[in-house]
Design a protein around this motif. Structure first.
Motif, PDB file in Angstrom:
ATOM      1  N   SER A 237     -60.400 -42.002  41.330  1.00  0.00           N
ATOM      2  CA  SER A 237     -61.594 -42.249  40.537  1.00  0.00           C
ATOM      3  C   SER A 237     -62.755 -41.675  41.329  1.00  0.00           C
ATOM      4  CB  SER A 237     -61.790 -43.752  40.298  1.00  0.00           C
ATOM      5  OG  SER A 237     -62.966 -43.980  39.548  1.00  0.00           O
ATOM      6  N   ARG A 238     -63.369 -40.608  40.798  1.00  0.00           N
ATOM      7  CA  ARG A 238     -64.361 -39.877  41.581  1.00  0.00           C
ATOM      8  C   ARG A 238     -65.640 -39.690  40.780  1.00  0.00           C
ATOM      9  NH1 ARG A 238     -60.691 -35.048  44.356  1.00  0.00           N
ATOM     10  NH2 ARG A 238     -59.402 -36.433  45.639  1.00  0.00           N
ATOM     11  N   ALA A 239     -66.751 -39.646  41.527  1.00  0.00           N
ATOM     12  CA  ALA A 239     -68.051 -39.392  40.913  1.00  0.00           C
ATOM     13  C   ALA A 239     -68.807 -38.395  41.766  1.00  0.00           C
ATOM     14  CB  ALA A 239     -68.839 -40.691  40.798  1.00  0.00           C
ATOM     15  N   TYR A 240     -69.298 -37.343  41.119  1.00  0.00           N
ATOM     16  CA  TYR A 240     -70.095 -36.323  41.797  1.00  0.00           C
ATOM     17  C   TYR A 240     -71.489 -36.339  41.166  1.00  0.00           C
ATOM     18  CZ  TYR A 240     -65.467 -34.722  43.221  1.00  0.00           C
ATOM     19  OH  TYR A 240     -64.190 -34.667  43.724  1.00  0.00           O
ATOM     20  N   ILE A 241     -72.478 -36.618  41.972  1.00  0.00           N
ATOM     21  CA  ILE A 241     -73.840 -36.768  41.461  1.00  0.00           C
ATOM     22  C   ILE A 241     -74.766 -35.863  42.256  1.00  0.00           C
ATOM     23  CG2 ILE A 241     -75.769 -38.360  41.098  1.00  0.00           C
ATOM     24  CD1 ILE A 241     -73.678 -40.599  40.931  1.00  0.00           C
ATOM     25  N   THR A 242     -75.405 -34.941  41.564  1.00  0.00           N
ATOM     26  CA  THR A 242     -76.414 -34.083  42.180  1.00  0.00           C
ATOM     27  C   THR A 242     -77.786 -34.620  41.814  1.00  0.00           C
ATOM     28  OG1 THR A 242     -74.972 -32.155  41.979  1.00  0.00           O
ATOM     29  CG2 THR A 242     -77.315 -31.744  42.344  1.00  0.00           C
ATOM     30  N   GLY A 243     -78.584 -34.951  42.808  1.00  0.00           N
ATOM     31  CA  GLY A 243     -79.920 -35.443  42.524  1.00  0.00           C
ATOM     32  C   GLY A 243     -80.211 -36.823  43.047  1.00  0.00           C
ATOM     33  N   GLY A 244     -79.235 -37.512  43.632  1.00  0.00           N
ATOM     34  CA  GLY A 244     -79.504 -38.755  44.338  1.00  0.00           C
ATOM     35  C   GLY A 244     -79.383 -40.018  43.500  1.00  0.00           C
ATOM     36  N   ILE A 245     -79.400 -41.152  44.214  1.00  0.00           N
ATOM     37  CA  ILE A 245     -79.360 -42.486  43.614  1.00  0.00           C
ATOM     38  C   ILE A 245     -80.534 -43.279  44.152  1.00  0.00           C
ATOM     39  CG2 ILE A 245     -78.065 -44.650  43.436  1.00  0.00           C
ATOM     40  CD1 ILE A 245     -75.507 -43.046  43.792  1.00  0.00           C
ATOM     41  N   PHE A 246     -81.316 -43.870  43.260  1.00  0.00           N
ATOM     42  CA  PHE A 246     -82.461 -44.694  43.654  1.00  0.00           C
ATOM     43  C   PHE A 246     -82.271 -46.074  43.030  1.00  0.00           C
ATOM     44  CE2 PHE A 246     -86.744 -46.420  43.197  1.00  0.00           C
ATOM     45  CZ  PHE A 246     -87.268 -46.209  44.458  1.00  0.00           C
ATOM     46  N   ALA A 247     -81.798 -47.033  43.841  1.00  0.00           N
ATOM     47  CA  ALA A 247     -81.518 -48.390  43.363  1.00  0.00           C
ATOM     48  C   ALA A 247     -81.961 -49.392  44.425  1.00  0.00           C
ATOM     49  CB  ALA A 247     -80.027 -48.540  43.055  1.00  0.00           C
TER      50      ALA A 247
ATOM     51  N   THR B 130     -85.801 -33.115  33.922  1.00  0.00           N
ATOM     52  CA  THR B 130     -87.133 -32.526  34.118  1.00  0.00           C
ATOM     53  C   THR B 130     -88.182 -33.137  33.193  1.00  0.00           C
ATOM     54  OG1 THR B 130     -86.572 -30.780  32.533  1.00  0.00           O
ATOM     55  CG2 THR B 130     -86.142 -30.342  34.867  1.00  0.00           C
ATOM     56  N   ASP B 131     -87.779 -34.027  32.264  1.00  0.00           N
ATOM     57  CA  ASP B 131     -88.743 -34.594  31.320  1.00  0.00           C
ATOM     58  C   ASP B 131     -89.321 -35.925  31.804  1.00  0.00           C
ATOM     59  OD1 ASP B 131     -86.455 -36.078  31.131  1.00  0.00           O
ATOM     60  OD2 ASP B 131     -86.503 -36.279  28.943  1.00  0.00           O
ATOM     61  N   THR B 132     -89.097 -36.283  33.050  1.00  0.00           N
ATOM     62  CA  THR B 132     -89.564 -37.569  33.560  1.00  0.00           C
ATOM     63  C   THR B 132     -89.908 -37.441  35.037  1.00  0.00           C
ATOM     64  OG1 THR B 132     -88.955 -39.864  33.954  1.00  0.00           O
ATOM     65  CG2 THR B 132     -87.189 -38.247  34.085  1.00  0.00           C
ATOM     66  N   ALA B 133     -90.700 -38.425  35.520  1.00  0.00           N
ATOM     67  CA  ALA B 133     -91.053 -38.445  36.945  1.00  0.00           C
ATOM     68  C   ALA B 133     -90.161 -39.383  37.730  1.00  0.00           C
ATOM     69  CB  ALA B 133     -92.518 -38.873  37.102  1.00  0.00           C
ATOM     70  N   LEU B 134     -89.079 -39.872  37.128  1.00  0.00           N
ATOM     71  CA  LEU B 134     -88.176 -40.752  37.863  1.00  0.00           C
ATOM     72  C   LEU B 134     -87.525 -39.986  39.002  1.00  0.00           C
ATOM     73  CD1 LEU B 134     -86.584 -42.744  34.907  1.00  0.00           C
ATOM     74  CD2 LEU B 134     -88.482 -43.391  36.385  1.00  0.00           C
ATOM     75  N   PRO B 135     -87.275 -40.661  40.154  1.00  0.00           N
ATOM     76  CA  PRO B 135     -86.976 -39.926  41.382  1.00  0.00           C
ATOM     77  C   PRO B 135     -85.547 -39.453  41.573  1.00  0.00           C
ATOM     78  CG  PRO B 135     -87.104 -42.267  41.834  1.00  0.00           C
ATOM     79  CD  PRO B 135     -87.464 -42.085  40.392  1.00  0.00           C
ATOM     80  N   ALA B 136     -84.566 -39.920  40.775  1.00  0.00           N
ATOM     81  CA  ALA B 136     -83.178 -39.585  41.075  1.00  0.00           C
ATOM     82  C   ALA B 136     -82.359 -39.509  39.795  1.00  0.00           C
ATOM     83  CB  ALA B 136     -82.571 -40.618  42.018  1.00  0.00           C
ATOM     84  N   THR B 137     -81.184 -38.885  39.905  1.00  0.00           N
ATOM     85  CA  THR B 137     -80.294 -38.769  38.746  1.00  0.00           C
ATOM     86  C   THR B 137     -79.899 -40.142  38.231  1.00  0.00           C
ATOM     87  OG1 THR B 137     -79.467 -36.664  39.556  1.00  0.00           O
ATOM     88  CG2 THR B 137     -78.089 -37.824  37.969  1.00  0.00           C
ATOM     89  N   ILE B 138     -79.585 -41.068  39.126  1.00  0.00           N
ATOM     90  CA  ILE B 138     -79.383 -42.462  38.743  1.00  0.00           C
ATOM     91  C   ILE B 138     -80.525 -43.264  39.342  1.00  0.00           C
ATOM     92  CG2 ILE B 138     -77.901 -44.487  38.935  1.00  0.00           C
ATOM     93  CD1 ILE B 138     -75.501 -42.678  38.994  1.00  0.00           C
ATOM     94  N   THR B 139     -81.409 -43.756  38.483  1.00  0.00           N
ATOM     95  CA  THR B 139     -82.577 -44.519  38.905  1.00  0.00           C
ATOM     96  C   THR B 139     -82.483 -45.919  38.310  1.00  0.00           C
ATOM     97  OG1 THR B 139     -83.989 -42.558  39.047  1.00  0.00           O
ATOM     98  CG2 THR B 139     -85.089 -44.677  38.842  1.00  0.00           C
ATOM     99  N   VAL B 140     -82.714 -46.937  39.131  1.00  0.00           N
ATOM    100  CA  VAL B 140     -82.537 -48.316  38.704  1.00  0.00           C
ATOM    101  C   VAL B 140     -83.845 -49.082  38.859  1.00  0.00           C
ATOM    102  CG1 VAL B 140     -81.173 -50.415  39.025  1.00  0.00           C
ATOM    103  CG2 VAL B 140     -80.142 -48.186  39.485  1.00  0.00           C
ATOM    104  N   ASP B 141     -84.171 -49.864  37.829  1.00  0.00           N
ATOM    105  CA  ASP B 141     -85.309 -50.779  37.908  1.00  0.00           C
ATOM    106  C   ASP B 141     -85.187 -51.596  39.199  1.00  0.00           C
ATOM    107  OD1 ASP B 141     -86.957 -53.098  37.618  1.00  0.00           O
ATOM    108  OD2 ASP B 141     -86.942 -52.856  35.446  1.00  0.00           O
ATOM    109  N   PRO B 142     -86.232 -51.635  40.057  1.00  0.00           N
ATOM    110  CA  PRO B 142     -86.126 -52.350  41.343  1.00  0.00           C
ATOM    111  C   PRO B 142     -85.765 -53.818  41.208  1.00  0.00           C
ATOM    112  CG  PRO B 142     -88.062 -50.942  41.331  1.00  0.00           C
ATOM    113  CD  PRO B 142     -87.518 -50.927  39.941  1.00  0.00           C
ATOM    114  N   ASP B 143     -86.056 -54.442  40.045  1.00  0.00           N
ATOM    115  CA  ASP B 143     -85.743 -55.854  39.846  1.00  0.00           C
ATOM    116  C   ASP B 143     -84.418 -56.067  39.128  1.00  0.00           C
ATOM    117  OD1 ASP B 143     -88.128 -57.009  41.014  1.00  0.00           O
ATOM    118  OD2 ASP B 143     -89.201 -56.169  39.309  1.00  0.00           O
ATOM    119  N   ASN B 144     -83.685 -54.991  38.879  1.00  0.00           N
ATOM    120  CA  ASN B 144     -82.358 -55.089  38.268  1.00  0.00           C
ATOM    121  C   ASN B 144     -81.353 -55.347  39.387  1.00  0.00           C
ATOM    122  OD1 ASN B 144     -80.030 -54.870  36.793  1.00  0.00           O
ATOM    123  ND2 ASN B 144     -80.453 -52.831  35.987  1.00  0.00           N
TER     124      ASN B 144
END
Length: 459
Positions: free
Chosen positions: A388-398, A359-373
């Motif tokens: 090997s499992r991953a549960y992510i609430t809030g989305g991925i933006f890459a 909640t301290d940022t305007a980044l759009p997802a739980t995992i957010t990636v620099d578009p040029d990365n």
């Protein structure tokens, strides 16, 4: 004393050719001067042609920029009246730049005709079809110009004609309207199901939202229970495995800009915290952390959760994966940035459970990636039958990155499992072996303002 006198005897009828060389020299000099005059005038015309090309380039770019700006105000979907008004203002912009750069008056456009004009010619009523529009393009053909002949006019060449043509392109990328958005900026296969399973239950799956990209599968399956599978790269391999039947249609793209991403630029990158409990900050890696306090974690290096680690968050978190240079955060698209950028991997029997975004940022997802990365940012890898499992609430933006879910061939589908409770935007998605992806729940992203693509020339 006797003198010896030599005399020349002339045969009767012989010609006297004295002075013939002078005539030849005069003819040669005349021809040479004529050629030099033509060369000088052609050089002047070539210089004026370059000026005309510069003028038509600037006119086309000005018109395209005007179109893009006015279409942006209409969110890319203007009414017929607004489109006509926009084209009229773009014509004015093109004429203004032609006048400023080459001195072409508005009256000079009357009677200008372009046989290859695009679909819309809004100035045709004034006798001008040389500024035309169509499909995000603006074509500008300058009225015929003449270069005066300074020297070659003596030889009958009074003027040398020249002209120039330029086409500018403008584009607006609509905002996201998909739940699983595979942009395919690298082209080729955007969504590779392989032998895995992809399950989408909240909206449309769109493949090739930026360039044409295909969908491929071997024995894998793709379900879109609450929407459609839309793609732009031809019939998918094993298309019968896709439910519902895929539809070929134009697609809209996910937004590729990040609000608030410059907050951390220039900040020092710390080494890995000792763990097991970790607090928000800017780190090279967080692979020793087991529990994360709420907040944003900026990562510039590789983080690999492995073994039997069970990693979770104690509140809403965001992982922002970007680049660094000389120990400080640097956007990945800038010269001198560290390469590759931050990435996340969990393998063997490791598990990850994250909720967010913070909640301290305007980044759009739980995992957010620099578009040029461009390094593979999210990798779920099971090397044995251990899950090997991953549960992510809030989305991925890459939008510029790949997401890979990999397991040993022939292993049960649950040995490598990426479960995302939220929207996903990636460049490429690959399910290797029997990897599984689940994307579900939540509300699809709201449609907002489109993204401007830099205006450029296309010829």
């Amino acid at each position: 004393m006797a003198e010896l006198v030599l005399t020349r005897r002339t045969r009767p009828g012989a010609r006297d050719d004295r002075g013939a060389v002078a005539v030849l020299v005069a003819v040669f000099v005349t021809v040479l001067l004529g050629l030099c005059a033509i060369v000088v005038d052609l050089g002047l015309a070539r210089a004026m042609q370059r000026d005309a090309q510069t003028a038509s380039d600037s006119a086309a770019l000005a018109a395209a920029t005007t179109m893009q700006g006015l279409m942006f105000l209409s969110n890319g979907s203007p009414s017929a009246t607004k489109l006509t008004d926009a084209e009229g203002q773009a014509v004015t912009a093109a004429k203004t730049y032609a006048r400023l750069n080459l001195g072409i008056a508005d009256a000079d456009w009357k009677g200008c005709s372009d046989p290859h004009a695009l679909g819309d010619t809004p100035d045709a009523g004034a006798g001008n079809t040389c500024i035309s529009f169509g499909g995000g393009l603006v074509r500008v053909v300058l009225p015929q110009q003449n270069s005066p002949s300074i020297f070659s006019g003596v030889f009958g060449t009074q003027r040398i004609g020249y002209g120039s043509t330029s086409t500018g392109q403008w584009e607006l990328i609509p905002s996201a309207s998909c739940w699983l958005c595979v942009q395919g900026q690298a082209g080729g296969v955007g969504l590779d199901i392989g032998d895995g399973t992809a399950w989408e239950s909240s909206g449309d799956v769109r493949v090739g939202t930026r360039v044409a990209a295909t969908v491929s599968a071997r024995t894998g399956w793709m379900w879109a229970l609450s929407g459609r599978i839309l793609y732009t790269g031809g019939t998918p391999t094993n298309a019968w495995r896709f439910f519902p039947v895929p539809q070929t249609t134009s697609t809209t793209s996910a937004v590729t800009t990040l609000a608030n991403a410059n907050t951390w630029v220039g900040q020092s990158v710390s080494t890995s915290p000792a763990g097991p409990e970790c607090r928000p900050g800017v780190y090279n890696t967080v692979e020793h952390c087991v529990q994360f306090f709420a907040g944003t974690y900026v990562l510039t290096g590789s983080t690999d959760f492995t073994g039997t680690a069970s990693v979770s968050s104690m509140g809403p978190v965001t992982f922002y994966l970007t680049c660094s240079h000389e120990g400080r955060v640097t956007p990945c698209g800038q010269p001198g940035h560290g390469s590759p950028g931050g990435s996340l991997t969990w393998s063997a029997s490791a598990s990850l459970n994250l909720s967010g975004p913070a909640t301290d940022t305007a980044l759009p997802a739980t995992i957010t990636v620099d578009p040029d990365n461009t390094s593979p940012q999210v990798l779920v890898k099971a090397l044995t039958n251990a899950a090997s499992r991953a549960y992510i609430t809030g989305g991925i933006f890459a939008p510029g990155s790949s997401v890979v879910v990999q397991s040993t061939p022939g292993a049960p589908w649950w040995t490598a499992d990426l479960d995302v409770d939220g929207p996903i935007t990636v460049d490429r998605l690959t399910l290797s072996g029997s990897g599984a992806l689940f994307s579900h729940h939540g509300t699809p992203p709201a449609t907002g303002s489109p993204t401007k693509v830099p205006v450029h020339l296309v010829d």
